[in-house]
Design an enzyme around this catalytic site. Structure first.
Site, PDB file in Angstrom:
ATOM      1  N   GLU A 212     -28.600 -70.001  45.998  1.00 52.72           N
ATOM      2  CA  GLU A 212     -29.375 -68.763  46.106  1.00 52.72           C
ATOM      3  C   GLU A 212     -30.704 -68.934  45.395  1.00 52.72           C
ATOM      4  OE1 GLU A 212     -26.229 -67.302  43.698  1.00 52.72           O
ATOM      5  OE2 GLU A 212     -27.622 -66.210  42.407  1.00 52.72           O
TER       6      GLU A 212
ATOM      7  N   LYS B 119     -33.729 -68.754  42.857  1.00 50.60           N
ATOM      8  CA  LYS B 119     -33.867 -68.483  41.431  1.00 50.60           C
ATOM      9  C   LYS B 119     -35.067 -67.553  41.288  1.00 50.60           C
ATOM     10  CE  LYS B 119     -34.012 -70.729  36.941  1.00 50.60           C
ATOM     11  NZ  LYS B 119     -35.128 -70.050  36.307  1.00 50.60           N
TER      12      LYS B 119
ATOM     13  N   ASP C 114     -37.978 -65.433  39.711  1.00 49.24           N
ATOM     14  CA  ASP C 114     -38.827 -65.644  38.545  1.00 49.24           C
ATOM     15  C   ASP C 114     -39.174 -64.299  37.905  1.00 49.24           C
ATOM     16  OD1 ASP C 114     -40.285 -66.918  36.671  1.00 49.24           O
ATOM     17  OD2 ASP C 114     -41.937 -67.509  37.996  1.00 49.24           O
TER      18      ASP C 114
ATOM     19  N   TYR D 229     -26.855 -61.070  40.174  1.00 46.70           N
ATOM     20  CA  TYR D 229     -26.329 -62.390  40.561  1.00 46.70           C
ATOM     21  C   TYR D 229     -25.229 -62.899  39.633  1.00 46.70           C
ATOM     22  CZ  TYR D 229     -29.955 -63.667  37.172  1.00 46.70           C
ATOM     23  OH  TYR D 229     -30.738 -63.746  36.053  1.00 46.70           O
TER      24      TYR D 229
ATOM     25  N   LYS E 207     -35.227 -76.896  40.645  1.00 49.67           N
ATOM     26  CA  LYS E 207     -36.555 -76.301  40.553  1.00 49.67           C
ATOM     27  C   LYS E 207     -37.475 -76.812  41.666  1.00 49.67           C
ATOM     28  CE  LYS E 207     -37.434 -74.050  37.132  1.00 49.67           C
ATOM     29  NZ  LYS E 207     -37.485 -74.306  35.697  1.00 49.67           N
TER      30      LYS E 207
ATOM     31  N   CYS F 209     -52.865 -90.574   9.309  1.00 49.87           N
ATOM     32  CA  CYS F 209     -52.640 -89.162   9.613  1.00 49.87           C
ATOM     33  C   CYS F 209     -53.942 -88.390   9.466  1.00 49.87           C
ATOM     34  CB  CYS F 209     -51.578 -88.601   8.683  1.00 49.87           C
ATOM     35  SG  CYS F 209     -51.400 -86.817   8.819  1.00 49.87           S
TER      36      CYS F 209
ATOM     37  N   CYS G 178     -53.537 -85.848   6.302  1.00 48.96           N
ATOM     38  CA  CYS G 178     -53.386 -86.203   4.892  1.00 48.96           C
ATOM     39  C   CYS G 178     -53.849 -87.625   4.594  1.00 48.96           C
ATOM     40  CB  CYS G 178     -51.938 -86.025   4.438  1.00 48.96           C
ATOM     41  SG  CYS G 178     -50.802 -87.256   5.097  1.00 48.96           S
TER      42      CYS G 178
ATOM     43  N   CYS H 257     -46.610 -89.823  10.705  1.00 47.99           N
ATOM     44  CA  CYS H 257     -47.248 -89.808   9.397  1.00 47.99           C
ATOM     45  C   CYS H 257     -46.188 -90.113   8.347  1.00 47.99           C
ATOM     46  CB  CYS H 257     -47.849 -88.420   9.168  1.00 47.99           C
ATOM     47  SG  CYS H 257     -48.174 -88.061   7.445  1.00 47.99           S
TER      48      CYS H 257
ATOM     49  N   CYS I 151     -47.835 -84.334   3.015  1.00 44.02           N
ATOM     50  CA  CYS I 151     -48.697 -84.035   4.157  1.00 44.02           C
ATOM     51  C   CYS I 151     -48.658 -82.526   4.418  1.00 44.02           C
ATOM     52  CB  CYS I 151     -48.229 -84.789   5.395  1.00 44.02           C
ATOM     53  SG  CYS I 151     -49.165 -84.360   6.868  1.00 44.02           S
TER      54      CYS I 151
HETATM   55  S1  IVH Z   1     -27.261 -67.501  37.009  1.00 46.18           S
HETATM   56  C1  IVH Z   1     -24.704 -68.550  33.252  1.00 46.18           C
HETATM   57  N1  IVH Z   1     -28.723 -66.988  39.132  1.00 46.18           N
HETATM   58  O1  IVH Z   1     -32.727 -68.144  35.382  1.00 46.18           O
HETATM   59  C2  IVH Z   1     -25.879 -68.604  34.161  1.00 46.18           C
HETATM   60  N2  IVH Z   1     -29.821 -67.090  37.017  1.00 46.18           N
HETATM   61  O2  IVH Z   1     -32.970 -70.556  33.794  1.00 46.18           O
HETATM   62  C3  IVH Z   1     -26.379 -67.269  34.544  1.00 46.18           C
HETATM   63  N3  IVH Z   1     -32.214 -66.632  37.116  1.00 46.18           N
HETATM   64  O3  IVH Z   1     -31.490 -66.805  32.399  1.00 46.18           O
HETATM   65  C4  IVH Z   1     -27.621 -67.337  35.311  1.00 46.18           C
HETATM   66  N4  IVH Z   1     -32.315 -66.260  39.280  1.00 46.18           N
HETATM   67  O4  IVH Z   1     -32.709 -65.232  34.016  1.00 46.18           O
HETATM   68  C5  IVH Z   1     -28.722 -67.174  37.796  1.00 46.18           C
HETATM   69  N5  IVH Z   1     -29.881 -66.481  41.058  1.00 46.18           N
HETATM   70  C6  IVH Z   1     -29.876 -66.674  39.748  1.00 46.18           C
HETATM   71  C7  IVH Z   1     -31.044 -66.570  38.978  1.00 46.18           C
HETATM   72  C8  IVH Z   1     -30.980 -66.799  37.610  1.00 46.18           C
HETATM   73  C9  IVH Z   1     -33.004 -66.300  38.148  1.00 46.18           C
HETATM   74  C10 IVH Z   1     -32.690 -66.783  35.731  1.00 46.18           C
HETATM   75  C11 IVH Z   1     -31.855 -66.120  34.680  1.00 46.18           C
HETATM   76  C12 IVH Z   1     -31.457 -67.210  33.727  1.00 46.18           C
HETATM   77  C13 IVH Z   1     -32.494 -68.246  34.011  1.00 46.18           C
HETATM   78  C14 IVH Z   1     -31.996 -69.613  33.640  1.00 46.18           C
END
Ligand code: IVH
Length: 749
Positions: A124, A126, A128, A234, A322, A427, A430, A445, A451
């Site tokens: 699914e 992710k 932002d 989610y 990602k 450094c 220092c 250093c 330092c």
């Molecule tokens: S699952 C135990 N699903 O990404 C894991 N997270 O980098 C629970 N996020 O803190 C997270 N979309 O804020 C999950 N479809 C998705 C997501 C998602 C965005 C965020 C979430 C998490 C962060 C981790």
């Protein structure tokens, strides 16, 4: 007609201050909540000025809610804290297809599933935005909390109630239900909000994520209400009854309960299908109407998720794949060196400001001297060997919230006078020698505590969120106190003697610029709170010893329970650690000799050779072995810890600190389990679960898992093929059981 300030009687002044407080509060509200501002900027400023003048004439009339004090009040000060019943975690990252395949192999190997056994995942987008946990009791929304540090979040309940996608009341839900998901803002709403703000000459947001965060974290919920936030569910936290058997069905259930779930969520039956879905989502990215930064994969079967469990901050059953980072080209104006708390010299690129993925970037990391020269840490060529010079055109990138990095250089635009960069060997802070140990990519250093840069960075680390987290004592205040002549803080112990020293000081803190009676008292109180009650792992992490991160500090604290326990073990292990260091040096000399003779150095790693070189007493060796057998503690960490405690100056500084503190002992995580606090060793073949799963289960039940049998071992679990460990355990009279016995002991699979 307004009476002039000089002519006001005291009673009139009091009434006038009340009127102005009310007027200014309303004006603030009207302005921020986007209603038409009720008064002009000039009127607003005049009211503030008049308020300040009256307060100056009648200081004792100053109100508790005085508008004067409301400038620059941080928005986060006012939120209550909510501890999360189930920790809110983050996700591990995958960047390449191979990382995804590796994730699948890790999951399979943990579970002991063959490569061809069926195993389904969900995939699914992710989102932002920022994560939010919603708590429902008997179907009613009772609490909403941000992620915070994962263990404790901020109470944003009033704000969450203004978000349309978040139902206030749900039917047929478990008695207790925590729904987790992402708050975000659509592209269209973001553009509209920014242009509204721009028209009024107000502040605009860099990107939808910042706009969403800024809107949710408002002390005044009516502001949040005026901002169009959305929410995708989610995940979940505490539950009084399971939602379903699979991730997919659980998400469906959340949808039936009235939550928005992402329509691009798919069930995938192979890594191929995961990557195909990733590619498809990436192709739709620009037209989705909201920001996403990757695709999240989760093991679909919730029983398997439970078996896989968590590492310290991320689940084993999920990963974020990602999207490639956004990049931009700009000119490198200069290279500065920053000295970190462990003495590392880090080159920083000063850039002509450029927008990368919606954020203006003017600094970026250049990693280390090899990186500038066009080599990686193993000496292999990177960027086709192109070095980076001041004046060059460089490519910068940002991946998520990671610090910007310099990725590439355009030789066709290199100015004629650009010269290769000479990395400093002293450094810059220092003047001490900055040396690079063989095998270390980083030049450090050697000034240690003399330092100032190292000392300041160590102090900043000491007061940081994962360590002492002292309210009112942040990086800025540390810099101020470090430079202070009459009330200095030069090492951690100084923080806890601050109040006493202040009391004996003529130049009292409360009389200084930027401080007052209240702020000084608040600071002393915040320090005292921590001094009297601080967790063992926070103290250890706070010392800022190289390699000792939060997770390692937790592991060590759990293992040794008390500070004295750790100290004793380190003191006992010291001769072995020192032998290790010497062996390390000897090996290094040997390797250099071998290499200089033109032969390929084929020398065993120091771990195996160390004790062939120099015999160490059994007691020291035992303690050393106990240390490096702790999960998450390797020889490098153990050596660095041992060095810190063996260095007389550093040890004295640590001792001064410890003498002032009351440190909580660390309890085993679940002390009601039959193996809590026990040291167990697995040997031979396990047939019902993999070694990794057995170890994770044991640790979740509060046991310490060690790799070797010693006098400290409480229990040996021996499978078929067990050999020398079982014999040693038998000799030592350690209890030995088989895998079935173990499974019974821990209450079944
Ligand atoms: S699952 C135990 N699903 O990404 C894991 N997270 O980098 C629970 N996020 O803190 C997270 N979309 O804020 C999950 N479809 C998705 C997501 C998602 C965005 C965020 C979430 C998490 C962060 C981790």
């Amino acid at each position: 007609m307004e009476i002039s300030v000089e002519a006001l009687t005291k009673a009139q002044a009091e009434a006038e201050l009340a009127r102005l407080a009310d007027l200014l509060a309303k004006a603030n509200h009207a302005y921020h909540a986007e209603d038409a501002p009720e008064i002009s900027d000039a009127e607003y400023d005049a009211a503030r000025r008049r308020n300040a003048e009256i307060e100056a004439r009648f200081p004792d009339l100053k109100r508790a809610d005085s508008p004067t004090d409301q400038v620059g009040a941080g928005p986060d000060e006012g939120f209550g804290k909510i501890p999360h019943a189930v920790r809110m975690l983050s996700l591990g990252n995958a960047f390449e297809d191979e990382d995804v395949a590796e994730f699948d192999s890790r999951v399979r190997s943990f579970l002991g599933l063959p490569r061809n056994a069926p195993l389904a995942y969900t995939a699914e987008p992710k989102i932002d935005g920022l994560s939010l946990s919603l708590r429902y009791e008997n179907g009613r929304l009772t609490q909403a909390a941000t992620r915070g540090d994962g263990a404790v979040g901020e109470n944003v309940t009033a704000n969450a109630r203004t978000i349309k996608d978040i139902p206030q009341q749900i039917e047929n839900a478990p008695e207790t239900l925590e729904v987790r998901g992402e708050v975000y803002m659509s592209h269209a709403d973001f553009e509209a909000l920014n242009s509204r703000h721009a028209e009024r000459g107000g502040k605009t947001f860099a990107n939808p994520r910042n706009a969403a965060a800024g809107s949710l974290r408002q002390l005044d919920a009516t502001i949040t209400a005026a901002r169009p936030l959305r929410f995708f569910a989610y995940a979940w936290g505490a539950l009084s009854a399971p939602l379903a058997d699979t991730q997919m069905a659980a998400i469906d259930r959340l949808k039936q309960l009235g939550f928005q779930t992402n329509p691009l969520t798919r069930l995938c039956r192979s890594t191929r299908e995961l990557i195909d879905h990733y590619t498809s989502i990436e192709a739709q990215r620009a037209t989705l109407g909201y920001d996403i930064d990757g695709v999240v994969y989760k093991v679909d079967d919730l029983a398997l998720q439970a078996r896989l469990g968590f590492r310290s901050t991320t689940p084993r059953w999920a990963i974020a794949h990602k999207f490639p980072a956004e990049t931009a080209w700009t000119r490198l104006g200069a290279i500065d060196i920053q000295v970190g708390r462990t003495g590392a010299l880090s080159p920083v690129a000063r850039l002509a400001p450029v927008t990368v993925g919606g954020v203006v970037v003017s600094n970026a990391t250049l990693h280390n001297e090899d990186y500038i020269a066009g080599r990686d840490s193993k000496g292999s060529v990177i960027r086709d060997g192109k070095d980076i010079r001041v004046g060059d055109w460089v490519q910068v990138y940002r991946a998520g919230d990671v610090i910007p990095k310099v990725a590439d250089v355009d030789l066709s635009k290199r100015p004629d006078d650009a010269r290769p960069y000479d990395f400093p060997t002293t450094c810059p802070e220092c003047g001490s020698d900055a040396v690079r140990e063989e095998g270390d990519a980083i030049r450090r250093c050697t000034g240690g505590l003399i330092c100032p840069a190292q000392a300041i960075e160590k102090l900043k680390h000491f007061v940081s969120r994962g360590a002492f987290d002292i309210e009112g004592l942040g990086a800025r205040q540390i810099e101020m106190f470090f430079a202070d002549e009459t009330l200095p803080i030069r090492e951690p112990a100084d923080i806890f003697t601050l109040r006493e020293r202040d009391a004996q000081n003529l130049a009292r803190l409360k009389n200084r610029d930027g401080w007052g009676d209240t702020s000084a008292e608040n600071l002393f109180a915040a320090i005292e709170t921590r001094r009297k009650d601080i967790a063992f792992d926070r103290v250890l992490f706070g010392l800022g010893i190289r390699h000792v991160g939060e997770a390692a500090a937790r592991d060590l604290a759990r293992h040794f329970a008390t500070w004295q326990g750790l100290e004793k073990a380190l003191d006992r292990a010291r001769p072995a650690a020192m032998a290790h260091r010497r062996a390390d040096l000897a090996e290094e000399t040997e390797r250099r000799r071998a290499t200089s003779e033109g032969r390929r150095a084929r020398i065993k790693p120091m771990r195996e050779t160390a004790f062939n070189i120099e015999p160490v007493e059994a007691d020291a060796l035992d303690s050393w072995n106990e240390l490096i057998a702790i999960d998450g503690v390797g020889p490098a960490l153990a050596l660095s810890l041992s060095d810190a405690f063996a260095n007389p100056r550093e040890r004295a500084s640590i001792d001064r600190l410890i003498a002032l503190l009351t440190i909580q002992a660390t309890e085993a995580p679940t002390d009601d389990s039959p193996v809590a606090g026990k040291t167990v060793v697995f040997t031979g073949t396990l047939e019902k679960m993999t070694r990794a799963e057995a170890k994770a289960r044991a640790e979740a039940l509060g046991a310490k898992v060690s790799g070797s049998v010693s006098g400290k071992t409480d229990l040996l679990i021996a499978g078929p093929g067990a050999g020398s460990k079982a014999r040693k355990a038998a000799d030592l009279g350690v209890e030995i059981i088989d895998e079935d016995g173990w499974i019974v002991l821990i209450g079944g699979l």
